[in-house]
Scaffold this motif. Structure first.
Motif, mmCIF file in Angstrom:
data_model
loop_
_atom_site.group_PDB
_atom_site.id
_atom_site.type_symbol
_atom_site.label_atom_id
_atom_site.label_comp_id
_atom_site.label_asym_id
_atom_site.label_seq_id
_atom_site.Cartn_x
_atom_site.Cartn_y
_atom_site.Cartn_z
ATOM 1 N N ASP A 1 0.660 -1.217 -0.080
ATOM 2 C CA ASP A 1 -0.036 0.133 -0.013
ATOM 3 C C ASP A 1 0.891 1.241 0.034
ATOM 4 O O ASP A 1 0.416 2.298 -0.565
ATOM 5 N N HIS A 2 1.880 1.297 0.785
ATOM 6 C CA HIS A 2 2.990 2.342 0.868
ATOM 7 C C HIS A 2 3.419 2.771 -0.406
ATOM 8 O O HIS A 2 3.599 3.813 -0.932
ATOM 9 N N SER B 1 2.185 2.202 -3.477
ATOM 10 C CA SER B 1 1.144 3.002 -4.179
ATOM 11 C C SER B 1 0.880 4.317 -3.883
ATOM 12 O O SER B 1 0.799 5.329 -4.671
ATOM 13 N N GLU B 2 0.835 4.547 -2.501
ATOM 14 C CA GLU B 2 0.845 5.911 -1.926
ATOM 15 C C GLU B 2 1.955 6.625 -2.402
ATOM 16 O O GLU B 2 1.510 7.804 -2.543
ATOM 17 N N ARG B 3 2.851 6.310 -2.340
ATOM 18 C CA ARG B 3 4.233 7.173 -2.738
ATOM 19 C C ARG B 3 4.080 7.483 -4.232
ATOM 20 O O ARG B 3 4.390 8.525 -4.649
ATOM 21 N N ALA C 1 1.422 9.964 -4.465
ATOM 22 C CA ALA C 1 1.869 11.539 -3.984
ATOM 23 C C ALA C 1 2.761 12.076 -5.017
ATOM 24 O O ALA C 1 2.744 13.368 -5.162
ATOM 25 N N SER D 1 -6.468 5.830 -9.072
ATOM 26 C CA SER D 1 -6.330 6.393 -7.584
ATOM 27 C C SER D 1 -7.512 7.495 -7.461
ATOM 28 O O SER D 1 -8.186 7.604 -8.472
#
Length: 231
Positions: free
Chosen positions: A161-162, A164-166, A169, A231
């Motif tokens: 998940d992190h 994808s979040e990066r 962002a 997203s």
């Protein structure tokens, strides 16, 4: 309005190491545990060693994805910018066919280079991650294969998940920087030339070896795959 970002999401294969002895593990897994992580005999390990090693490989994953994240976001915004410029007739001498060829070239860079590279980075991470799950048996001696799958998934999900979040962002950062006084800012490196071609990184190859602590992944090692979500 900028279209939604189809974030590439890695889908690992099911956990397959439960119930195996060390000698039954894939050779790439044995190599990592013995020669790189040094967490199996004759080396000694503690539970904290597993946690520390998991932190090391997770950080290495994030670092190894930076260049891929940048390239994916850059190509996405160059594609959006060129599509908008085509609507405005910029540059006036370029034909619609030229624009289409440029966009197709970018698509091929994503599908033929960037996504396979990203998948390889994740595959090499999963060799190490699953090896550490296999090693983390203290208090779990009676786990069934289903228990091990749930345990692995619970550890893995926050890491994936992190990543994808990066990526999201970074895309949002570029998007916010792109809007200046209400105008969409053209990427400076956008190649406006009839003789131009999409701008692949000359140093980029289809297969990137993990930058740190990466095992030599053999043919016996399982592979996950990339999919996408908006997203």
């Amino acid at each position: 309005m900028i279209p939604p970002f189809s974030v590439p999401v890695y889908e690992p294969l099911p956990y397959a190491l439960s119930g195996l002895s060390f000698t039954q593990l894939p050779m790439c897994t044995q190599h990592y545990l013995l020669e790189i992580a040094k967490l199996v005999p004759p080396h000694a390990h503690k539970v904290n060693s597993i946690l520390d090693e998991r932190s090391i490989i997770s950080l290495a994953l994030y670092i190894n994805l930076i260049g891929n994240d940048i390239a994916l976001v850059d190509l996405r915004h160059e594609t959006i910018t060129m599509a908008r410029d085509l609507e405005r007739g910029i540059p006036p001498q370029a034909s619609a066919q030229w624009h289409l060829a440029m966009q197709n070239g970018r698509l091929q860079t994503v599908l033929g280079t960037l996504l396979p590279e990203r998948e390889l980075i994740f595959n090499e991470f999963m060799i190490k991650f699953d090896a550490l799950v296999w090693l983390d048996q203290e208090g779990r001696e009676n786990y069934t294969p289903e228990d091990w799958q749930r345990y692995r998934n619970a550890l893995l999900k926050p890491i994936l998940d992190h990543t994808s979040e990066r990526l999201v962002a970074r895309d949002e950062c570029v998007r916010n920087l792109a809007v200046i006084n209400g105008y969409y800012y053209r990427v400076p490196s956008l190649p406006y030339s009839r003789l131009g071609s999409p701008r692949p990184d000359a140093s980029r190859t289809r297969s990137r070896r993990s930058a740190t602590r990466g095992p030599d992944s053999g043919e016996d090692c399982p592979r996950g795959r990339m999919s996408s979500r908006h997203s």
